[in-house]
Design a protein around this motif. Structure first.
Motif, mmCIF file in Angstrom:
data_model
loop_
_atom_site.group_PDB
_atom_site.id
_atom_site.type_symbol
_atom_site.label_atom_id
_atom_site.label_comp_id
_atom_site.label_asym_id
_atom_site.label_seq_id
_atom_site.Cartn_x
_atom_site.Cartn_y
_atom_site.Cartn_z
ATOM 1 N N PRO A 180 -19.950 104.799 32.418
ATOM 2 C CA PRO A 180 -20.319 103.565 33.162
ATOM 3 C C PRO A 180 -19.904 103.681 34.613
ATOM 4 N N GLN A 181 -20.783 103.245 35.488
ATOM 5 C CA GLN A 181 -20.505 103.273 36.914
ATOM 6 C C GLN A 181 -19.571 102.124 37.292
ATOM 7 N N PRO A 182 -18.509 102.429 38.026
ATOM 8 C CA PRO A 182 -17.606 101.348 38.425
ATOM 9 C C PRO A 182 -18.314 100.382 39.372
ATOM 10 N N THR A 183 -18.064 99.118 39.152
ATOM 11 C CA THR A 183 -18.671 98.104 40.009
ATOM 12 C C THR A 183 -17.747 97.797 41.173
ATOM 13 N N GLN A 184 -18.359 97.535 42.317
ATOM 14 C CA GLN A 184 -17.573 97.208 43.493
ATOM 15 C C GLN A 184 -17.075 95.767 43.414
ATOM 16 N N PRO A 185 -15.790 95.567 43.587
ATOM 17 C CA PRO A 185 -15.274 94.195 43.531
ATOM 18 C C PRO A 185 -15.739 93.391 44.732
ATOM 19 N N ALA A 186 -15.734 92.086 44.547
ATOM 20 C CA ALA A 186 -16.087 91.198 45.660
ATOM 21 C C ALA A 186 -15.036 91.318 46.758
ATOM 22 N N ARG A 187 -15.488 91.318 47.983
ATOM 23 C CA ARG A 187 -14.580 91.364 49.132
ATOM 24 C C ARG A 187 -14.349 89.938 49.609
ATOM 25 N N THR A 188 -13.107 89.613 49.845
ATOM 26 C CA THR A 188 -12.779 88.249 50.265
ATOM 27 C C THR A 188 -11.929 88.267 51.531
ATOM 28 N N PHE A 189 -12.030 87.187 52.271
ATOM 29 C CA PHE A 189 -11.263 87.023 53.510
ATOM 30 C C PHE A 189 -11.019 85.542 53.718
ATOM 31 N N SER A 190 -9.803 85.188 54.149
ATOM 32 C CA SER A 190 -9.471 83.797 54.427
ATOM 33 C C SER A 190 -8.480 83.751 55.578
ATOM 34 N N GLN A 191 -8.707 82.817 56.504
ATOM 35 C CA GLN A 191 -7.850 82.737 57.691
ATOM 36 C C GLN A 191 -7.788 81.301 58.192
ATOM 37 N N LEU A 192 -6.578 80.822 58.456
ATOM 38 C CA LEU A 192 -6.406 79.557 59.144
ATOM 39 C C LEU A 192 -6.533 79.785 60.643
ATOM 40 N N TRP A 218 -16.990 95.864 55.700
ATOM 41 C CA TRP A 218 -17.459 95.890 54.318
ATOM 42 C C TRP A 218 -18.829 96.555 54.190
ATOM 43 N N ASP A 219 -19.355 97.075 55.293
ATOM 44 C CA ASP A 219 -20.675 97.733 55.299
ATOM 45 C C ASP A 219 -21.780 96.783 54.846
ATOM 46 N N ALA A 220 -21.682 95.535 55.243
ATOM 47 C CA ALA A 220 -22.742 94.579 54.941
ATOM 48 C C ALA A 220 -23.975 94.903 55.787
ATOM 49 N N PRO A 221 -25.175 94.596 55.303
ATOM 50 C CA PRO A 221 -26.384 94.869 56.074
ATOM 51 C C PRO A 221 -26.349 94.181 57.439
ATOM 52 N N PRO A 222 -26.842 94.824 58.481
ATOM 53 C CA PRO A 222 -26.824 94.223 59.827
ATOM 54 C C PRO A 222 -27.506 92.861 59.887
ATOM 55 N N ASP A 223 -28.626 92.708 59.169
ATOM 56 C CA ASP A 223 -29.331 91.423 59.202
ATOM 57 C C ASP A 223 -28.459 90.312 58.624
ATOM 58 N N LEU A 224 -27.772 90.601 57.532
ATOM 59 C CA LEU A 224 -26.898 89.614 56.919
ATOM 60 C C LEU A 224 -25.736 89.278 57.849
ATOM 61 N N THR A 225 -25.205 90.295 58.521
ATOM 62 C CA THR A 225 -24.092 90.083 59.448
ATOM 63 C C THR A 225 -24.516 89.201 60.619
ATOM 64 N N PRO A 230 -22.749 94.657 45.409
ATOM 65 C CA PRO A 230 -23.922 95.042 44.608
ATOM 66 C C PRO A 230 -25.143 94.154 44.836
ATOM 67 N N THR A 231 -24.908 92.866 45.012
ATOM 68 C CA THR A 231 -26.025 91.939 45.183
ATOM 69 C C THR A 231 -26.244 91.561 46.651
ATOM 70 N N GLU A 232 -25.359 92.044 47.536
ATOM 71 C CA GLU A 232 -25.427 91.715 48.963
ATOM 72 C C GLU A 232 -25.516 90.210 49.162
ATOM 73 N N HIS A 233 -24.604 89.527 48.486
ATOM 74 C CA HIS A 233 -24.551 88.072 48.528
ATOM 75 C C HIS A 233 -23.281 87.654 49.247
ATOM 76 N N LEU A 234 -23.382 86.706 50.164
ATOM 77 C CA LEU A 234 -22.246 86.254 50.955
ATOM 78 C C LEU A 234 -22.084 84.745 50.830
ATOM 79 N N ARG A 235 -20.835 84.326 50.609
ATOM 80 C CA ARG A 235 -20.515 82.896 50.613
ATOM 81 C C ARG A 235 -19.595 82.617 51.792
ATOM 82 N N ILE A 236 -19.941 81.636 52.582
ATOM 83 C CA ILE A 236 -19.150 81.219 53.742
ATOM 84 C C ILE A 236 -18.619 79.824 53.476
ATOM 85 N N GLU A 237 -17.326 79.626 53.741
ATOM 86 C CA GLU A 237 -16.734 78.306 53.608
ATOM 87 C C GLU A 237 -15.916 77.988 54.852
#
Length: 205
Positions: free
Chosen positions: A6-18, A40-47, A81-88
């Motif tokens: 089984p191929q290892p899955t990449q964990p979600a990358r998280t960041f939080s800052q006050l 995190w090597d996110a796609p340029p368009d997403l960035t 894996p899904t190139e999905h980003l959540r912003i809060e």
């Protein structure tokens, strides 16, 4: 019999800052977002889209969600894996919830026009309470995003720029009335100096 491992899955990358509820804090939120997504090597368009969304949400937190002595929080969660980003973006003013204005021309300074850009760039956005008295504005972005028409994007961006210019003029006028005249001048901070300077610590309550 050989079995495929089984191929290892990449964990979600998280960041939080006050961050401080100041224009400098809002700018730093945008710079930190770009820096983290690039690392995190996110796609340029997403960035690029995330940079615009964070810029607007952070500006709203500073202008409309500020409480003296309180910070706002930026949080990112990226799933490679899904190139999905959540912003809060969380601030202390739960009583001032953002509302999407009608999509029509409005006088400068009415507020909320930048949310049209957020709605155009994000797959989905909403606002939820942050106990005891704050709120969190959330935006979901992905590479499966359906691009809006160029005209609607340009109109939304122009509205954001007009509102930002109006806000800057108001802040400069208030600041000029609150501080005495000084002869010395100061040099503007470069982006590298802003990134290297420690952000004042604070506790979000």
């Amino acid at each position: 019999m050989n079995q495929a491992l089984p191929q290892p899955t990449q964990p979600a990358r998280t960041f939080s800052q006050l961050l401080s509820s100041t224009p400098r804090g809002a700018r730093l939120a945008r710079l930190l977002t770009v820096t983290e997504l690039q690392s995190w090597d996110a796609p340029p368009d997403l960035t690029e889209r995330a940079e615009l969304v964070v810029s607007e949400l952070a500006a709203n937190a500073v202008l409309h969600g500020r409480v003296a002595g309180r910070d706002f929080r930026l949080a990112l969660a990226y799933t490679p894996p899904t190139e999905h980003l959540r912003i809060e973006v969380t601030d202390a003013r739960g009583d001032r919830r953002p509302e999407l204005p009608p999509y029509e021309p409005a006088p400068i300074g009415d507020g909320g026009r930048g949310l049209l850009l957020v709605a155009a760039l994000a797959d989905h956005w909403d606002c939820v309470p942050y106990p005891p008295s704050g709120k969190t504005v959330r935006a979901q972005l992905s590479t499966a995003w359906s691009s809006p028409t160029p005209q609607s994007l340009m109109e939304s961006a122009d509205a954001v720029k007009s509102e930002e210019r109006s806000g800057v003029r108001d802040q400069q006028l208030v600041a000029s009335r609150q501080r005495p005249a000084r002869m010395e001048t100061t040099k503007p901070l470069s982006a590298s100096r802003v990134m290297n300077r420690p952000e004042p610590s604070g506790v979000f309550r």
